[in-house]
Design an enzyme around this catalytic site. Sequence first.
Site: not given
Ligand code: ADP
Length: 521
Positions: A293, A274, A276, A485, A200, A218, A327
């Site tokens: 998003e 958080a 974002g 969607s 997307r 991860e 989401c």
């Molecule tokens: P969730 O808690 O649902 O995994 P996250 O926002 O933590 O949501 O994760 C969404 C994406 O953001 C993942 O690819 C994660 O690795 C990435 N992410 C988490 N923390 C950071 C950060 N500090 N900087 C950049 N990417 C991050």
Amino acid sequence: MYRYCICVGMILKAHSLRALWTVSVRNCSLSTSTLNQHQPLNLSSLESKAFVDGQWLATENQFAVTNPFDESVIGLAADCDKHVTLAAVESASVALGSWKKTTAKERSKILRKWFDLMISQRENLAKIITLENGKPIMQSDGEIQYAADFLDWFSEEGKRTYGITIPSPNPNKRMITMKQPIGVVSMITPWNFPSAMITRKVGPALMAGCTVVLKPSEETPFSALALARLAEEAGIPRGVLNIVPCSRVNVSAVGTVLATHPSVAGVSFTGSTATGKMLLKQASSTVKKMSLENGGNAAFIVFDSCDIDKAVSGAMASKFRYSGQTCICASRFLVQAKVHDEFISKLTEAVRNQLVIGDGMNPNTTFGPLINQQAVLKMEAFLANAVKMGGKIVVGGKRSSVRSTIFEPTILTNANVSMECLSSETFGPIIPVLKFETEDEAVKIANQSTYGLAGYLFSEDVSQCWRVAERLECGVVGVNEGLISSAEAPFGGVKESGLGREGSIYGMDEFMDVKYMCFGV
Ligand code: ADP
């Protein structure tokens, strides 16, 4: 083919980049031939590799990826660090020079080939999703079709990024606009749609003429690498798409490069609010174009005027797809007083009879595990808080005896807005039901949220449908429909749920700037 087309200066630049990269990417080894189209597309073939500058790069450090169903290790993924990410950004910057000069028609052919390869490999790709994130295999198969649809859609849409001619107010001036790629784009994607959230974003970015460095979640790096492998086979040139998986240990360093590097023009993110917000702050230092998003907390409003059976099937589809971990899952259930008891009774029956709980790899399973133990703990905490505040559990309410990472589909009545399960994003299989009396009251509660991604309403009163759909403060509304969607439709939120729109006729705009040109005559 692509490399033969670029000018001598570019080649020199690419060579000096390679020299720089060899120095900077320490503790990694290059293996151009370790992956190729003749190898089977399975998870083990993607272990310990990042995809940078068109090469499969073996990093020294790896991290374990687990199957959420039985928590077994399914493979070791490459743990990229800051240096690898810098090299990926450099590679994308070099590749941009020639990629943006290709025609939309050429780019479209490559995307379309990528789409065909995805469809031909859908079974293998779906298996990788289920192993990584526990999604029932039939839903993973659906995700592959949905993900591939973005490539199909944007391979066409990207040929139609028209500018305009503007009727000039001055007889001596002519005014026109054209759209141009923004440049290198960083992408950070989540685990709940490990393929679709990639296509997307990547589909429109590549069609716009941008190049990409993408960091997958991860939890789900292998789906991203599998897509990169097919992209390579489809002929996407070296450096145009780079994938840098990393563990939570490196995420902050990698994320900082992606959000702050001066060569990066835009950041496209899907994930928690958080994260974002943090990326938005980081990217402000160099004023990048942001597409966010973030989370949602969708209200699902059932009016007295509804068709109850439609509302129940809408609730089942919206809430329990991927165990409530999307989401736009319905999150806060607001049900009008007269239909409240009947809705609860029919929904309880559906929850008891329609869901097959188990291992996502079993084709009969429709309801699998949550992503990890923390997610289950979160459900337990939500319910403890709700029960303390007067909530009544009608069905579910605990971990499943099948596996400890499965949380039973749960209905909770007597909910109120102070409960955590209503004020926070649930991201799990809990249906908290709040009874309301009037339309105004329902709209007020629905809009009492910092989120604004999706909303749903069920009513057979056509005026009420229009009224409420227009008043809901969110980017996406389902009216008498729980599954909304599609590649053709815009997806995105208002308020803290995000910035920009993905998919649809608007999706290209996230990756293009409008240039205005004024000609004196
Ligand atoms: P969730 O808690 O649902 O995994 P996250 O926002 O933590 O949501 O994760 C969404 C994406 O953001 C993942 O690819 C994660 O690795 C990435 N992410 C988490 N923390 C950071 C950060 N500090 N900087 C950049 N990417 C991050």
